[in-house]
Scaffold this motif. Structure first.
Motif, PDB file in Angstrom:
ATOM      1  N   UNK A  37       0.858  -1.188   0.000  1.00  0.00           N
ATOM      2  CA  UNK A  37       0.000   0.000   0.000  1.00  0.00           C
ATOM      3  C   UNK A  37       0.892   1.234   0.000  1.00  0.00           C
ATOM      4  N   UNK A  38       0.790   2.025  -1.049  1.00  0.00           N
ATOM      5  CA  UNK A  38       1.737   3.129  -1.235  1.00  0.00           C
ATOM      6  C   UNK A  38       1.119   4.509  -1.143  1.00  0.00           C
ATOM      7  N   UNK A  39      -0.223   4.595  -1.081  1.00  0.00           N
ATOM      8  CA  UNK A  39      -0.862   5.907  -1.037  1.00  0.00           C
ATOM      9  C   UNK A  39      -2.037   5.905  -0.067  1.00  0.00           C
ATOM     10  N   UNK A  40      -2.258   7.056   0.556  1.00  0.00           N
ATOM     11  CA  UNK A  40      -3.469   7.290   1.340  1.00  0.00           C
ATOM     12  C   UNK A  40      -4.254   8.379   0.625  1.00  0.00           C
ATOM     13  N   UNK A  41      -5.473   8.085   0.261  1.00  0.00           N
ATOM     14  CA  UNK A  41      -6.351   9.036  -0.436  1.00  0.00           C
ATOM     15  C   UNK A  41      -7.576   9.292   0.425  1.00  0.00           C
ATOM     16  N   UNK A  42      -7.942  10.549   0.578  1.00  0.00           N
ATOM     17  CA  UNK A  42      -9.188  10.908   1.248  1.00  0.00           C
ATOM     18  C   UNK A  42     -10.139  11.500   0.218  1.00  0.00           C
ATOM     19  N   UNK A  43     -11.343  10.961   0.165  1.00  0.00           N
ATOM     20  CA  UNK A  43     -12.335  11.463  -0.773  1.00  0.00           C
ATOM     21  C   UNK A  43     -13.730  11.209  -0.193  1.00  0.00           C
ATOM     22  N   UNK A  44     -14.745  11.194  -1.029  1.00  0.00           N
ATOM     23  CA  UNK A  44     -16.114  11.011  -0.570  1.00  0.00           C
ATOM     24  C   UNK A  44     -16.824  10.029  -1.485  1.00  0.00           C
ATOM     25  N   UNK A  45     -17.861   9.385  -0.948  1.00  0.00           N
ATOM     26  CA  UNK A  45     -18.647   8.443  -1.731  1.00  0.00           C
ATOM     27  C   UNK A  45     -20.107   8.571  -1.356  1.00  0.00           C
ATOM     28  N   UNK A  46     -20.971   8.108  -2.265  1.00  0.00           N
ATOM     29  CA  UNK A  46     -22.416   8.174  -2.072  1.00  0.00           C
ATOM     30  C   UNK A  46     -22.995   6.785  -2.280  1.00  0.00           C
ATOM     31  N   UNK A  47     -23.991   6.432  -1.476  1.00  0.00           N
ATOM     32  CA  UNK A  47     -24.675   5.162  -1.677  1.00  0.00           C
ATOM     33  C   UNK A  47     -25.526   5.242  -2.947  1.00  0.00           C
ATOM     34  N   UNK A  48     -25.374   4.266  -3.829  1.00  0.00           N
ATOM     35  CA  UNK A  48     -26.094   4.342  -5.099  1.00  0.00           C
ATOM     36  C   UNK A  48     -27.603   4.209  -4.922  1.00  0.00           C
ATOM     37  N   UNK A  49     -28.039   3.528  -3.839  1.00  0.00           N
ATOM     38  CA  UNK A  49     -29.475   3.361  -3.635  1.00  0.00           C
ATOM     39  C   UNK A  49     -30.064   4.427  -2.719  1.00  0.00           C
ATOM     40  N   UNK A  50     -29.229   5.319  -2.187  1.00  0.00           N
ATOM     41  CA  UNK A  50     -29.715   6.415  -1.344  1.00  0.00           C
ATOM     42  C   UNK A  50     -28.683   7.538  -1.390  1.00  0.00           C
ATOM     43  N   UNK A  51     -28.755   8.346  -2.417  1.00  0.00           N
ATOM     44  CA  UNK A  51     -27.699   9.322  -2.658  1.00  0.00           C
ATOM     45  C   UNK A  51     -27.811  10.555  -1.780  1.00  0.00           C
TER      46      UNK A  51
END
Length: 236
Positions: A37-51
């Motif tokens: 594991x060479x990178x740490x990424x912070x981002x965001x995600x959404x539930x496809x069935x409840x956005x």
């Protein structure tokens, strides 16, 4: 940082014997996959069935080759961070080789990169810029296996398919989540967005990806009992 009661799965505290065993195993075993594991990424995600449900995610990335990455996804970068899922990331070249039904499960990353939502905490932009240029042309498939945002203390139910933020209505991340993340890492998503204007976007994003944008439909996994395949005695 100490974990709050809400963040700790039910169970007894670690015994001294278990702690010693774990420490000894760390000294004797290689743990090679984790070391990649060479990178740490912070981002965001959404539930496809409840956005309406948006979550901050922390991806610990292993690059297998130039076309394929695999990510262990946690709900925080603290020592008590909970493993909440896995995301696979592939190049546009590999994505175009998938069948159309499979492509519907994947999301594009161009907006996530260009908008400054995807960041490598504490790493200067000039260092990660070449990687961001590559990632803007990739597609991801992210399964969430532990919905900690709804208070689940244990992984419950089947996995949920997650989507990448987009610049359309429900596909936009809640501002309060972005501010909380920016304050933590002392960054500005808006400033990053401006600095990434010159990152090239894909000439064409396959419409099979980000399927919900085109059709307002999602995919869910249901667990149901089925007949087992009969086991044949290998030594009759």
């Amino acid at each position: 940082m100490a974990a709050s009661e809400a963040e700790i799965p039910p169970g007894k505290s670690m015994t001294v014997e278990q702690t010693m065993l774990d420490k000894g195993a760390q000294m004797l075993q290689t743990l090679e996959p984790i070391k990649q594991m060479s990178q740490h990424v912070c981002t965001f995600a959404l539930y496809s069935n409840d956005m309406h449900r948006h979550i901050e995610t922390h991806h610990y990335v292993t690059r297998i080759n130039q076309d394929f990455l695999q990510c262990a996804v946690y709900d925080s970068d603290d020592s008590h961070g909970r493993l909440i899922g896995v995301e696979y990331i592939i190049s546009d070249r590999l994505f175009e080789g998938l069948n159309p039904e499979e492509q519907k499960l994947w999301h594009s990353h161009a907006y996530e990169i260009k908008s400054g939502l995807w960041v490598n905490p504490r790493v200067p932009e000039m260092v990660v810029k070449p990687e961001l240029e590559n990632l803007a042309r990739t597609y991801g498939k992210f399964w969430c296996t532990w919905q900690t945002d709804r208070g689940d203390k244990l992984p419950m139910g089947p996995p949920a398919l997650m989507m990448s933020p987009q610049a359309v209505n429900l596909g936009m991340v809640r501002p309060d989540l972005i501010k909380k993340r920016d304050d933590k890492y002392n960054i500005s998503t808006d400033t990053l967005k401006v600095s990434r204007v010159e990152i090239g976007e894909p000439e064409w994003i396959n419409p099979q990806a980000d399927y919900w944008k085109q059709h307002q439909k999602c995919f869910v996994v249901d667990a149901e009992p089925v007949e087992m395949k009969k086991i044949v005695d290998p030594f009759p």
